[in-house]
Write a protein that holds these residues in place. Sequence first.
Motif, PDB file in Angstrom:
ATOM      1  N   CYS A 158      -8.871   1.959   7.780  1.00 49.88           N
ATOM      2  CA  CYS A 158      -7.411   1.854   7.627  1.00 49.88           C
ATOM      3  C   CYS A 158      -7.016   0.451   7.186  1.00 49.88           C
ATOM      4  CB  CYS A 158      -6.711   2.217   8.937  1.00 49.88           C
ATOM      5  SG  CYS A 158      -6.815   3.969   9.354  1.00 49.88           S
ATOM      6  N   PHE A 159      -7.690  -0.537   7.726  1.00 49.65           N
ATOM      7  CA  PHE A 159      -7.405  -1.925   7.372  1.00 49.65           C
ATOM      8  C   PHE A 159      -7.650  -2.172   5.891  1.00 49.65           C
ATOM      9  CE2 PHE A 159      -9.252  -6.230   6.722  1.00 49.65           C
ATOM     10  CZ  PHE A 159      -8.115  -6.981   6.989  1.00 49.65           C
ATOM     11  N   LEU A 160      -8.793  -1.730   5.389  1.00 42.20           N
ATOM     12  CA  LEU A 160      -9.138  -1.968   3.989  1.00 42.20           C
ATOM     13  C   LEU A 160      -8.269  -1.142   3.044  1.00 42.20           C
ATOM     14  CD1 LEU A 160     -13.031  -2.182   4.273  1.00 42.20           C
ATOM     15  CD2 LEU A 160     -11.426  -4.062   3.913  1.00 42.20           C
ATOM     16  N   GLU A 161      -7.916   0.078   3.441  1.00 42.66           N
ATOM     17  CA  GLU A 161      -7.023   0.891   2.614  1.00 42.66           C
ATOM     18  C   GLU A 161      -5.654   0.236   2.487  1.00 42.66           C
ATOM     19  OE1 GLU A 161      -6.984   4.742   4.421  1.00 42.66           O
ATOM     20  OE2 GLU A 161      -8.591   5.498   3.135  1.00 42.66           O
ATOM     21  N   LYS A 162      -5.117  -0.229   3.596  1.00 40.82           N
ATOM     22  CA  LYS A 162      -3.816  -0.899   3.575  1.00 40.82           C
ATOM     23  C   LYS A 162      -3.892  -2.198   2.781  1.00 40.82           C
ATOM     24  CE  LYS A 162       0.392  -2.031   4.746  1.00 40.82           C
ATOM     25  NZ  LYS A 162       1.574  -1.360   4.118  1.00 40.82           N
ATOM     26  N   LEU A 163      -4.968  -2.915   2.955  1.00 37.89           N
ATOM     27  CA  LEU A 163      -5.142  -4.185   2.253  1.00 37.89           C
ATOM     28  C   LEU A 163      -5.251  -3.957   0.744  1.00 37.89           C
ATOM     29  CD1 LEU A 163      -5.403  -7.195   2.669  1.00 37.89           C
ATOM     30  CD2 LEU A 163      -7.865  -6.900   2.974  1.00 37.89           C
ATOM     31  N   PHE A 164      -5.941  -2.889   0.355  1.00 37.53           N
ATOM     32  CA  PHE A 164      -6.047  -2.542  -1.057  1.00 37.53           C
ATOM     33  C   PHE A 164      -4.659  -2.302  -1.661  1.00 37.53           C
ATOM     34  CE2 PHE A 164      -6.447   1.034  -4.143  1.00 37.53           C
ATOM     35  CZ  PHE A 164      -7.031   0.327  -5.161  1.00 37.53           C
ATOM     36  N   GLU A 165      -3.808  -1.595  -0.931  1.00 38.29           N
ATOM     37  CA  GLU A 165      -2.446  -1.345  -1.412  1.00 38.29           C
ATOM     38  C   GLU A 165      -1.661  -2.650  -1.533  1.00 38.29           C
ATOM     39  OE1 GLU A 165      -1.277   1.446  -2.568  1.00 38.29           O
ATOM     40  OE2 GLU A 165      -3.172   2.456  -2.151  1.00 38.29           O
ATOM     41  N   LEU A 166      -1.842  -3.547  -0.589  1.00 39.43           N
ATOM     42  CA  LEU A 166      -1.152  -4.841  -0.651  1.00 39.43           C
ATOM     43  C   LEU A 166      -1.604  -5.651  -1.864  1.00 39.43           C
ATOM     44  CD1 LEU A 166      -1.276  -5.888   3.126  1.00 39.43           C
ATOM     45  CD2 LEU A 166       0.760  -5.199   1.832  1.00 39.43           C
ATOM     46  N   PHE A 167      -2.894  -5.628  -2.138  1.00 44.21           N
ATOM     47  CA  PHE A 167      -3.404  -6.338  -3.308  1.00 44.21           C
ATOM     48  C   PHE A 167      -2.822  -5.758  -4.597  1.00 44.21           C
ATOM     49  CE2 PHE A 167      -7.305  -7.980  -0.933  1.00 44.21           C
ATOM     50  CZ  PHE A 167      -6.898  -9.313  -1.027  1.00 44.21           C
ATOM     51  N   HIS A 168      -2.636  -4.444  -4.629  1.00 45.60           N
ATOM     52  CA  HIS A 168      -2.079  -3.819  -5.819  1.00 45.60           C
ATOM     53  C   HIS A 168      -0.611  -4.178  -6.016  1.00 45.60           C
ATOM     54  CE1 HIS A 168      -4.696  -1.334  -8.230  1.00 45.60           C
ATOM     55  NE2 HIS A 168      -5.383  -1.024  -7.151  1.00 45.60           N
ATOM     56  N   TYR A 221       0.891  -7.122  -4.726  1.00 42.95           N
ATOM     57  CA  TYR A 221       1.109  -8.566  -4.850  1.00 42.95           C
ATOM     58  C   TYR A 221       0.069  -9.300  -5.698  1.00 42.95           C
ATOM     59  CZ  TYR A 221       4.304  -7.570  -1.032  1.00 42.95           C
ATOM     60  OH  TYR A 221       5.318  -7.039  -0.259  1.00 42.95           O
ATOM     61  N   GLY A 222      -1.128  -8.704  -5.846  1.00 42.45           N
ATOM     62  CA  GLY A 222      -2.168  -9.362  -6.619  1.00 42.45           C
ATOM     63  C   GLY A 222      -3.177 -10.079  -5.747  1.00 42.45           C
ATOM     64  N   ALA A 223      -4.371 -10.279  -6.295  1.00 44.52           N
ATOM     65  CA  ALA A 223      -5.469 -10.895  -5.546  1.00 44.52           C
ATOM     66  C   ALA A 223      -5.193 -12.352  -5.205  1.00 44.52           C
ATOM     67  CB  ALA A 223      -6.768 -10.789  -6.350  1.00 44.52           C
ATOM     68  N   LYS A 224      -4.519 -13.064  -6.099  1.00 39.06           N
ATOM     69  CA  LYS A 224      -4.232 -14.478  -5.888  1.00 39.06           C
ATOM     70  C   LYS A 224      -2.960 -14.678  -5.076  1.00 39.06           C
ATOM     71  CE  LYS A 224      -4.562 -18.968  -6.659  1.00 39.06           C
ATOM     72  NZ  LYS A 224      -5.639 -19.796  -6.069  1.00 39.06           N
ATOM     73  N   THR A 225      -1.930 -13.905  -5.398  1.00 31.39           N
ATOM     74  CA  THR A 225      -0.618 -14.090  -4.784  1.00 31.39           C
ATOM     75  C   THR A 225      -0.634 -13.780  -3.298  1.00 31.39           C
ATOM     76  OG1 THR A 225       0.382 -13.449  -6.892  1.00 31.39           O
ATOM     77  CG2 THR A 225       1.826 -13.484  -4.967  1.00 31.39           C
ATOM     78  N   PHE A 265      -3.610  -6.423  -9.505  1.00 30.60           N
ATOM     79  CA  PHE A 265      -4.820  -6.757  -8.751  1.00 30.60           C
ATOM     80  C   PHE A 265      -5.958  -7.102  -9.710  1.00 30.60           C
ATOM     81  CE2 PHE A 265      -8.280  -4.981  -5.715  1.00 30.60           C
ATOM     82  CZ  PHE A 265      -8.548  -6.255  -5.241  1.00 30.60           C
ATOM     83  N   VAL A 266      -6.195  -6.222 -10.687  1.00 28.77           N
ATOM     84  CA  VAL A 266      -7.265  -6.452 -11.663  1.00 28.77           C
ATOM     85  C   VAL A 266      -6.956  -7.665 -12.532  1.00 28.77           C
ATOM     86  CG1 VAL A 266      -8.451  -5.504 -13.668  1.00 28.77           C
ATOM     87  CG2 VAL A 266      -7.995  -4.047 -11.693  1.00 28.77           C
ATOM     88  N   ILE A 267      -5.710  -7.778 -12.959  1.00 31.41           N
ATOM     89  CA  ILE A 267      -5.320  -8.899 -13.819  1.00 31.41           C
ATOM     90  C   ILE A 267      -5.591 -10.237 -13.124  1.00 31.41           C
ATOM     91  CG2 ILE A 267      -3.348 -10.061 -14.896  1.00 31.41           C
ATOM     92  CD1 ILE A 267      -2.186  -7.240 -15.396  1.00 31.41           C
ATOM     93  N   GLN A 268      -5.206 -10.341 -11.851  1.00 28.64           N
ATOM     94  CA  GLN A 268      -5.424 -11.602 -11.133  1.00 28.64           C
ATOM     95  C   GLN A 268      -6.884 -11.795 -10.760  1.00 28.64           C
ATOM     96  OE1 GLN A 268      -2.682 -12.411  -7.944  1.00 28.64           O
ATOM     97  NE2 GLN A 268      -0.931 -12.483  -9.328  1.00 28.64           N
ATOM     98  N   LEU A 269      -7.605 -10.717 -10.540  1.00 26.42           N
ATOM     99  CA  LEU A 269      -9.045 -10.849 -10.309  1.00 26.42           C
ATOM    100  C   LEU A 269      -9.720 -11.480 -11.523  1.00 26.42           C
ATOM    101  CD1 LEU A 269     -10.121  -7.490  -8.603  1.00 26.42           C
ATOM    102  CD2 LEU A 269     -10.320  -9.776  -7.631  1.00 26.42           C
ATOM    103  N   LEU A 270      -9.363 -10.988 -12.701  1.00 26.30           N
ATOM    104  CA  LEU A 270      -9.940 -11.524 -13.930  1.00 26.30           C
ATOM    105  C   LEU A 270      -9.602 -12.993 -14.129  1.00 26.30           C
ATOM    106  CD1 LEU A 270      -9.492  -8.666 -16.548  1.00 26.30           C
ATOM    107  CD2 LEU A 270     -11.610  -9.871 -16.017  1.00 26.30           C
ATOM    108  N   LYS A 271      -8.381 -13.368 -13.794  1.00 24.87           N
ATOM    109  CA  LYS A 271      -7.921 -14.736 -14.042  1.00 24.87           C
ATOM    110  C   LYS A 271      -8.440 -15.723 -13.007  1.00 24.87           C
ATOM    111  CE  LYS A 271      -3.753 -17.450 -14.979  1.00 24.87           C
ATOM    112  NZ  LYS A 271      -2.282 -17.412 -15.166  1.00 24.87           N
ATOM    113  N   TYR A 272      -8.402 -15.333 -11.747  1.00 29.81           N
ATOM    114  CA  TYR A 272      -8.702 -16.286 -10.684  1.00 29.81           C
ATOM    115  C   TYR A 272     -10.058 -16.055  -9.997  1.00 29.81           C
ATOM    116  CZ  TYR A 272      -3.719 -17.275 -11.126  1.00 29.81           C
ATOM    117  OH  TYR A 272      -2.486 -17.609 -11.621  1.00 29.81           O
TER     118      TYR A 272
END
Length: 205
Positions: free
Chosen positions: A6-16, A18-22, A97-104
Motif C-alpha cells: 500500500c505504501f509503494l502504491e500510494k507513493l507511486f501515485e504521488l510521484f505521478h 508531483y514528479g520524482a524531483k519535486t 514522473f518519467v520526465i523528471q526521472l530522465l532529467k534528474y
Amino acid sequence: MDDKKCFLEKLFELFHVYGAKTLTMDDIAKEFSISKKTLYQKYKHKEDLICDVLDFISDEGLDEIEKVREEYDCPIESLLVSGARMDEITCKQKNIFVIQLLKYYPDIFHSHQVSVSVRIIKILREDFEKGIKLGYFREDIPIDLYIKFLITLFFSTDISPIFTEETDKKSLSVAMKLLYLDAIVTDEGKQRLNELKEKYQYNNI
C-alpha cells in the motif's frame, strides 16, 4: 509503512502527480504521517525509495502478464490482452514522473529500463517460439531485433514531443502491439490476428 504494498502504491501515485524531483522526503513523511527519522530508517536516500517504487510497479505489471500467459494458449491473444497494469503505468497523460526521472535521475531510469527489458525480452522470445510451433509466427525474421523495436517504442512515447496530451495513450499501446504482430505473423497468424482484432474491437486502431 507497515503495509509495504500500500505504501509503494500510494507513493507511486504521488510521484505521478508531483514528479520524482519535486516530491521531497519531507512531503512523503507528511503524507504518511510519519517522522523523517522513521522514513530515513527505511530509506537512507531518496534514490533508494525511487528504485523501490520502480521495482515494485514493474514487478506488478510483469506478474500480471505472466498470469495472462497462463490463461491464454494463443501467444497473439496473450500479448493483446496482457499488460493492463503496465499500460496503466505507461499510458498516463504527461508522465511527469518519467520526465523528471530522465532529467534528474537518468542512471536510475536507464538501469531500470534495462532490468525490465531483460524480463520482457524473455517473455516475448518464449511466446515467439510458441507461436512458431502453432504456425502463427514466421521463422525467417530477426525476432530479437523486432522485440527490441517494440520495447523501445513502449519506452519512448512518454518522452517524445510528437505525442501530446491529446494522444490516446492506451490506443497507442495497442497500436504498437499490432504493428509488432503484423511484422511477424504468417498467413495463418494473420487470420488469427484479424479474428482477435474483431473480438477485442481493435479494427479501428
